[in-house]
Design a protein around this motif. Structure first.
Motif, PDB file in Angstrom:
ATOM      1  N   GLY A 270     -10.454  19.415  -3.252  1.00 55.16           N
ATOM      2  CA  GLY A 270      -9.787  20.811  -3.756  1.00 55.16           C
ATOM      3  C   GLY A 270      -8.622  21.022  -3.255  1.00 55.16           C
ATOM      4  N   GLU A 271      -8.273  20.627  -2.123  1.00 51.93           N
ATOM      5  CA  GLU A 271      -6.958  20.966  -1.413  1.00 51.93           C
ATOM      6  C   GLU A 271      -5.924  20.243  -1.814  1.00 51.93           C
ATOM      7  N   ARG A 272      -4.585  20.945  -1.993  1.00 51.42           N
ATOM      8  CA  ARG A 272      -3.337  20.312  -2.529  1.00 51.42           C
ATOM      9  C   ARG A 272      -2.354  20.181  -1.362  1.00 51.42           C
ATOM     10  N   TRP A 273      -1.761  18.911  -1.027  1.00 44.40           N
ATOM     11  CA  TRP A 273      -0.904  18.900   0.234  1.00 44.40           C
ATOM     12  C   TRP A 273       0.444  18.485  -0.275  1.00 44.40           C
ATOM     13  N   HIS A 274       1.359  19.001   0.477  1.00 49.60           N
ATOM     14  CA  HIS A 274       2.688  18.475   0.317  1.00 49.60           C
ATOM     15  C   HIS A 274       3.048  17.785   1.949  1.00 49.60           C
ATOM     16  N   LEU A 275       3.379  16.496   1.775  1.00 56.24           N
ATOM     17  CA  LEU A 275       4.053  15.998   2.898  1.00 56.24           C
ATOM     18  C   LEU A 275       5.391  15.854   2.926  1.00 56.24           C
ATOM     19  N   GLY A 276       6.202  16.509   3.898  1.00 54.87           N
ATOM     20  CA  GLY A 276       7.524  16.514   4.063  1.00 54.87           C
ATOM     21  C   GLY A 276       8.100  15.589   5.023  1.00 54.87           C
ATOM     22  N   GLY A 277       9.211  15.238   5.139  1.00 51.35           N
ATOM     23  CA  GLY A 277       9.724  14.799   6.235  1.00 51.35           C
ATOM     24  C   GLY A 277      11.247  13.796   5.867  1.00 51.35           C
ATOM     25  N   SER A 278      11.823  13.548   6.998  1.00 47.04           N
ATOM     26  CA  SER A 278      13.138  12.984   6.493  1.00 47.04           C
ATOM     27  C   SER A 278      13.238  11.558   6.136  1.00 47.04           C
ATOM     28  N   ASN A 279      14.204  10.747   5.685  1.00 39.17           N
ATOM     29  CA  ASN A 279      13.996   9.546   5.542  1.00 39.17           C
ATOM     30  C   ASN A 279      13.490   8.592   6.954  1.00 39.17           C
ATOM     31  N   GLY A 280      12.511   7.698   6.736  1.00 34.68           N
ATOM     32  CA  GLY A 280      12.176   6.952   7.902  1.00 34.68           C
ATOM     33  C   GLY A 280      11.159   7.779   8.622  1.00 34.68           C
ATOM     34  N   SER A 281      10.503   8.825   8.354  1.00 36.95           N
ATOM     35  CA  SER A 281       9.511   9.678   9.284  1.00 36.95           C
ATOM     36  C   SER A 281       8.182   8.979   8.910  1.00 36.95           C
ATOM     37  N   GLY A 282       7.703   8.107   7.940  1.00 34.39           N
ATOM     38  CA  GLY A 282       6.322   7.661   7.794  1.00 34.39           C
ATOM     39  C   GLY A 282       5.671   8.173   6.643  1.00 34.39           C
ATOM     40  N   LYS A 283       6.377   8.994   5.677  1.00 37.04           N
ATOM     41  CA  LYS A 283       5.648   9.389   4.517  1.00 37.04           C
ATOM     42  C   LYS A 283       5.236   8.132   3.647  1.00 37.04           C
ATOM     43  N   SER A 284       5.943   7.180   3.353  1.00 32.72           N
ATOM     44  CA  SER A 284       5.536   6.284   2.525  1.00 32.72           C
ATOM     45  C   SER A 284       4.466   5.277   3.220  1.00 32.72           C
ATOM     46  N   THR A 285       4.751   5.015   4.636  1.00 31.61           N
ATOM     47  CA  THR A 285       3.697   4.194   5.241  1.00 31.61           C
ATOM     48  C   THR A 285       2.421   4.797   5.236  1.00 31.61           C
ATOM     49  N   LEU A 286       2.350   6.305   5.325  1.00 30.84           N
ATOM     50  CA  LEU A 286       1.103   6.834   5.317  1.00 30.84           C
ATOM     51  C   LEU A 286       0.346   6.896   3.869  1.00 30.84           C
ATOM     52  N   SER A 287       1.127   6.801   2.904  1.00 23.14           N
ATOM     53  CA  SER A 287       0.786   6.454   1.548  1.00 23.14           C
ATOM     54  C   SER A 287      -0.073   5.016   1.379  1.00 23.14           C
ATOM     55  N   ARG A 288       0.652   4.177   1.906  1.00 18.72           N
ATOM     56  CA  ARG A 288       0.261   2.916   1.596  1.00 18.72           C
ATOM     57  C   ARG A 288      -1.063   2.810   2.648  1.00 18.72           C
ATOM     58  N   LEU A 289      -1.220   3.447   3.773  1.00 17.98           N
ATOM     59  CA  LEU A 289      -2.397   3.123   4.560  1.00 17.98           C
ATOM     60  C   LEU A 289      -3.816   3.745   3.701  1.00 17.98           C
ATOM     61  N   LEU A 290      -3.278   5.059   2.954  1.00 19.92           N
ATOM     62  CA  LEU A 290      -4.303   5.635   1.968  1.00 19.92           C
ATOM     63  C   LEU A 290      -5.072   4.640   1.013  1.00 19.92           C
ATOM     64  N   LEU A 291      -3.821   4.217   0.463  1.00 13.90           N
ATOM     65  CA  LEU A 291      -4.552   3.054  -0.644  1.00 13.90           C
ATOM     66  C   LEU A 291      -4.859   1.956  -0.228  1.00 13.90           C
ATOM     67  N   ARG A 292      -4.665   1.446   0.690  1.00 10.68           N
ATOM     68  CA  ARG A 292      -5.140   0.145   1.381  1.00 10.68           C
ATOM     69  C   ARG A 292      -6.606   0.385   1.804  1.00 10.68           C
ATOM     70  N   ILE A 293      -6.781   1.214   2.510  1.00 16.46           N
ATOM     71  CA  ILE A 293      -8.273   1.537   3.291  1.00 16.46           C
ATOM     72  C   ILE A 293      -9.364   2.041   1.922  1.00 16.46           C
ATOM     73  N   SER A 294      -8.826   2.783   1.006  1.00 17.45           N
ATOM     74  CA  SER A 294      -9.493   2.968  -0.194  1.00 17.45           C
ATOM     75  C   SER A 294      -9.999   1.574  -1.116  1.00 17.45           C
ATOM     76  N   MET A 295      -8.987   0.892  -1.399  1.00 19.99           N
ATOM     77  CA  MET A 295      -9.091  -0.244  -2.153  1.00 19.99           C
ATOM     78  C   MET A 295      -9.946  -1.224  -1.485  1.00 19.99           C
ATOM     79  N   ASP A 296      -9.943  -1.356  -0.077  1.00 19.98           N
ATOM     80  CA  ASP A 296     -10.704  -2.322   0.726  1.00 19.98           C
ATOM     81  C   ASP A 296     -12.157  -1.926   1.174  1.00 19.98           C
ATOM     82  N   ASN A 297     -12.410  -0.441   0.275  1.00 17.23           N
ATOM     83  CA  ASN A 297     -13.836  -0.037   0.495  1.00 17.23           C
ATOM     84  C   ASN A 297     -14.287  -0.136   1.783  1.00 17.23           C
ATOM     85  N   SER A 298     -13.467   0.092   2.960  1.00 18.73           N
ATOM     86  CA  SER A 298     -13.975   0.126   4.183  1.00 18.73           C
ATOM     87  C   SER A 298     -13.971   1.514   4.399  1.00 18.73           C
ATOM     88  N   SER A 299     -14.937   1.778   5.632  1.00 22.46           N
ATOM     89  CA  SER A 299     -15.026   3.442   5.818  1.00 22.46           C
ATOM     90  C   SER A 299     -13.836   3.781   6.921  1.00 22.46           C
TER      91      SER A 299
END
Length: 364
Positions: free
Chosen positions: A185-214
């Motif tokens: 139910g929460e809505r988040w905005h993740l801000g940061g300059s180029n190279g701060s890790g925003k896209s890296t974090l988004s890839r981590l979220l997808l990979r863990i979810s798709m791998d069905n690992s806890s």
């Protein structure tokens, strides 16, 4: 730019790569500089810097231009700029002519006009028409609840939980001791300059979810990042209802699709899920979301495609049989957004989703 010089290209963020390409184009001293959505992926500092460079080029470079190898006005005064953009904030005051490609209500037309003192907002106003079928709140609710039943086990209150998460890339710390909880139910905005890790974090979220690992524990390596410590827990999808988990829309996914999905139809991308195809392409594991799985029913995929204007109001479905590579950049981005929505995920991750979209589709 100097801190980026010793780093490998595959360790740079989207915005950092864009900055490198812009500098490379400038030092070649071109007669004509083509800037096609050049502001996409840049942070606030980068966008201001690019606008400053555009204005200097339009005036003719002076000795104070801060690009090594470009310092003589006679080498650069002849450079002209052609800016491809539909965002008013990207149009410099120095731009004097404007050309619309099929954009004034006449298909396949080309109209060139002098600016005549018009503001940037006035220049993009003819592009505001939309063919999208915007749904009502009730239609969205019905769409999201369709197929929801007792088998859906993904009703956890917490969708993402990071505990003391430490992520590095190229000996650079991207995330350090991250404590983060995303509740349903929460809505988040993740801000940061180029190279701060925003896209890296988004890839981590997808990979863990798709791998069905806890959880994804320390010393797990990715293409350009490494989890050095801590734990990250992410919701995953339900095999019974073909929904839930994480769906991603990002520049990296878009670039991968443009380069590798030339033989995939739009319908295939919609019913198999762009996020799932992307993750399967990038992983050597035997994934549950393999290429033979259909994650989205055709009627649901068609509904979202109609909402976003891919399927026109006259119910012309021909675009769904087209190859992904035949669509424009904006149409490709709409297809990826439609695919993410059609999955009806528990967590929708939008990483720079507006890149390549015209004004009416950004408003939508």
């Amino acid at each position: 730019m100097y801190p980026l010089l010793p780093r490998f290209i595959n360790t740079l963020s989207t915005g950092e790569i864009r900055r490198v390409l812009l500098v490379r184009a400038l030092v070649s001293k071109p007669e004509l500089l083509l800037l096609d959505n050049a502001f996409d992926g840049l942070d606030i500092h980068g966008r201001k810097g690019l606008m400053d460079i555009i204005e200097r080029v339009l005036r003719g470079f002076r000795m104070d231009i801060l690009v090594q190898g470009v310092g003589d006005a006679k080498d650069t005064a002849r450079t002209q700029i052609m800016l491809f953009s539909h965002r008013p904030e990207e149009i410099s005051d120095g731009i004097g002519m404007v050309t619309y490609l099929g954009g004034l209500g006449i298909n396949d037309s080309v109209s060139t006009q002098a600016r005549l003192g018009r503001s940037a907002s006035e220049l993009v106003e003819p592009l505001s028409s939309s063919s999208s079928d915007i749904p009502s709140k009730a239609e969205i609710t019905q769409f999201w609840q369709q197929g929801n039943n007792v088998h859906d086990a993904n009703n956890d209150d917490i969708l993402v939980e990071a505990k003391n998460l430490h992520v590095t890339r190229d000996d650079t710390i991207l995330l350090s001791n991250l404590e983060w909880v995303v509740q349903r139910g929460e809505r988040w905005h993740l801000g940061g300059s180029n190279g701060s890790g925003k896209s890296t974090l988004s890839r981590l979220l997808l990979r863990i979810s798709m791998d069905n690992s806890s959880e994804w524990v320390c010393s797990t390596s990715g293409r350009d990042a490494k989890v050095e410590g801590g734990k990250l827990t992410v919701t995953n999808s339900s095999v019974h209802t073909k929904r839930g988990g994480v769906a991603l829309v990002s520049t990296e996914l878009h670039l991968h699709a443009a380069q590798n999905w030339s033989n995939r139809t739009i319908l295939e991308v919609l019913i198999r899920g762009a996020s799932c195809i992307f993750h399967a392409d990038r992983s050597s594991q035997d994934l549950s979301c393999n290429m033979n799985n259909t994650l989205v029913d055709i009627d649901l995929a068609t509904t979202v495609a109609k909402w976003l204007g891919l399927v026109k109001k006259d119910n012309d479905h021909s675009i769904l049989t087209r190859k992904f590579s035949t669509l424009s950049q904006g149409e490709q981005k709409l297809a990826l957004i439609a695919s993410a929505l059609a999955l009806r995920p528990s967590l929708l991750v939008l990483d720079e989703p507006m890149q390549g979209l015209d004004p009416c589709n950004r408003t939508l």
